[in-house]
Write an enzyme that holds these catalytic residues in place. Structure first.
Site, PDB file in Angstrom:
ATOM      1  CG  MET A   9      -1.904  -1.177   1.225  1.00 32.69           C
ATOM      2  SD  MET A   9      -3.067  -1.119   2.600  1.00 32.69           S
ATOM      3  CE  MET A   9      -4.027   0.363   2.185  1.00 32.69           C
ATOM      4  CB  SER A  10       1.292   3.807  -2.451  1.00 29.78           C
ATOM      5  OG  SER A  10      -0.004   4.070  -2.978  1.00 29.78           O
ATOM      6  N   GLY A  12      -2.385   5.728  -1.409  1.00 30.31           N
ATOM      7  CA  GLY A  12      -3.257   6.270  -2.438  1.00 30.31           C
ATOM      8  C   GLY A  12      -4.552   5.512  -2.542  1.00 30.31           C
ATOM      9  CB  VAL A  13      -7.718   6.328  -4.313  1.00 31.10           C
ATOM     10  CG1 VAL A  13      -7.238   6.517  -5.746  1.00 31.10           C
ATOM     11  CG2 VAL A  13      -9.145   5.806  -4.291  1.00 31.10           C
ATOM     12  CB  CYS A 102      11.097   1.533  -8.223  1.00 26.47           C
ATOM     13  SG  CYS A 102      10.384   1.452  -6.569  1.00 26.47           S
ATOM     14  N   GLY A 127      -1.703  -2.203  -6.208  1.00 23.30           N
ATOM     15  CA  GLY A 127      -2.783  -1.429  -6.808  1.00 23.30           C
ATOM     16  C   GLY A 127      -2.518  -1.057  -8.249  1.00 23.30           C
ATOM     17  CB  CYS A 205       8.492   8.098  -5.929  1.00 19.82           C
ATOM     18  SG  CYS A 205      10.039   7.169  -5.944  1.00 19.82           S
TER      19      CYS A 205
END
Length: 374
Positions: A9-10, A12-13, A102, A127, A205
């Site tokens: 998980m980052s 974000g949505v 990455c 995601g 990023c």
């Protein structure tokens, strides 16, 4: 026994919705947040940093659905395996894509190895907008994973995933692969996720969205002045402070020039940037791409056509946000040579070229050379 699945998980949505969808399945589900960049290397402090805000959002989403979660610090691996090689490429005048590497070196590399210490049966979910299927006859031999474009082609992220090895792809889950972005956002709103209205992250990023790229690089690469040469008359018209400040195919701001100039070429040996007037100049177009080290996802069985003298018809992407272009792929003894169906602009050494057979992503490689062959 439930299959262990870890969702990366980052904050974000997209990864939030992916986690919620997985929570409905019969998995032994947990979540992980990767910290890839240490802002103390730049500012000396972590207070108020973006990663802290993202980590807090991850925790809020996980608490809503009772998902165990943790943070894994991988900034050292990111620095040595992604950032430093990218710096070297920029300094040499190339155009690398750190986000591609990455995924290979960190998310589906260092992170997956770290998680696998607890379970060799573990799957890693993300995601990303991508799909995966299994190809082959189960009765004859074990099926193999194929990386496929997402249903929502406008959000497809297989380009960023094109470098991950088959062994990592086999353990990957992409819960959003069949979904449209608007539906993902609507589900987040329906479920009341704290990330539902969060803006999408854009850009590399570690640079972020509020800083200029060249300004960021100036903290790591010293100036290296050289000539800017007008290719139409071979005259020097200005001086640059480093090859990394210019991108092939893009405009070059040159004081005193009445005509807007565009970058056609960069020469590492002479440290020169070559420019031409106008965005449609023939020198900006190429129709041949060479890749010396192309890495097929199925390393032991590249497509048959790539080895034939007649070549293989395929599609190529050399940027994420582009329609794939038709090409013919040949093996010339020193690597792959891609002949484009239609000449294109803005293709530069260092860029990642990903090959496709329709929806199937075959792998990728770094562009060594480009040229126009008449």
């Amino acid at each position: 026994m439930k299959r262990p699945v870890v969702v990366a998980m980052s904050g974000g949505v997209d990864s939030s919705v992916a986690a919620r969808l997985l929570a409905e399945k019969d998995y032994d589900l947990s979540a992980v947040f990767m910290r890839n960049w240490d802002t103390r290397d730049e500012s000396g402090t972590d207070v108020g940093c973006q990663w802290e805000k993202d980590w807090e959002d991850v925790q809020r989403v996980c608490r809503m659905f009772g998902i165990p979660h943790k943070m894994v610090d991988l900034h050292r691996q990111y620095w040595t395996q992604v950032f430093e090689p990218s710096l070297n490429s920029w300094e040499a005048g190339s155009t690398p894509n750190p986000d591609v590497w990455c995924n290979r070196e960190v998310k589906f590399g260092a992170l997956l190895r770290h998680l696998a210490q607890d379970s060799q049966m573990l799957w890693l979910a993300t995601g990303h907008y991508a799909r995966k299927d299994w190809h082959g006859c189960i009765d004859a031999f074990p099926p193999r994973p194929r990386l496929l474009r997402a249903r929502d082609l406008s959000k497809d992220q297989t380009y960023y995933l094109s470098s991950i090895p088959e062994s990592s792809l086999a353990r990957a889950l992409f819960p959003l692969g069949e979904m449209q972005k608007k539906d993902v956002r609507n589900l987040a709103l329906k479920w009341g996720l704290p990330t539902a209205v969060k803006d999408e992250s854009m850009g590399i990023c570690f640079v972020g969205e509020k800083r200029k790229f060249n300004e960021f690089l100036s903290h790591y690469i010293p100036p290296n002045p050289g000539p800017i040469i007008d290719m139409t008359n071979s005259r020097q018209i200005a001086t640059h402070q480093g090859l990394w400040n210019y991108t092939i195919g893009q405009g070059a701001k040159i004081r005193g020039c009445r005509t807007r100039m565009f970058v056609a070429k960069k020469d590492l040996e002479t440290n020169a940037v070559f420019v031409v007037p106008g965005s449609c100049h023939p020198a900006l177009h190429v129709n041949t791409i060479h890749i010396s080290k192309f890495e097929w996802i199925w390393t032991d069985s590249p497509p048959e056509g790539s080895q034939q003298s007649s070549g293989m018809t395929a599609q190529v992407k050399y940027r994420h946000c582009m329609e794939s272009e038709g090409c013919v792929v040949h093996w010339d003894g020193d690597g792959l040579r891609l002949t484009l169906d239609v000449p294109q602009k803005g293709i530069a050494p260092g860029q990642v070229a990903a090959l496709y057979l329709q929806d199937w992503c075959l792998g990728c490689g770094v562009i060594d050379e480009t040229e126009f062959q008449g």
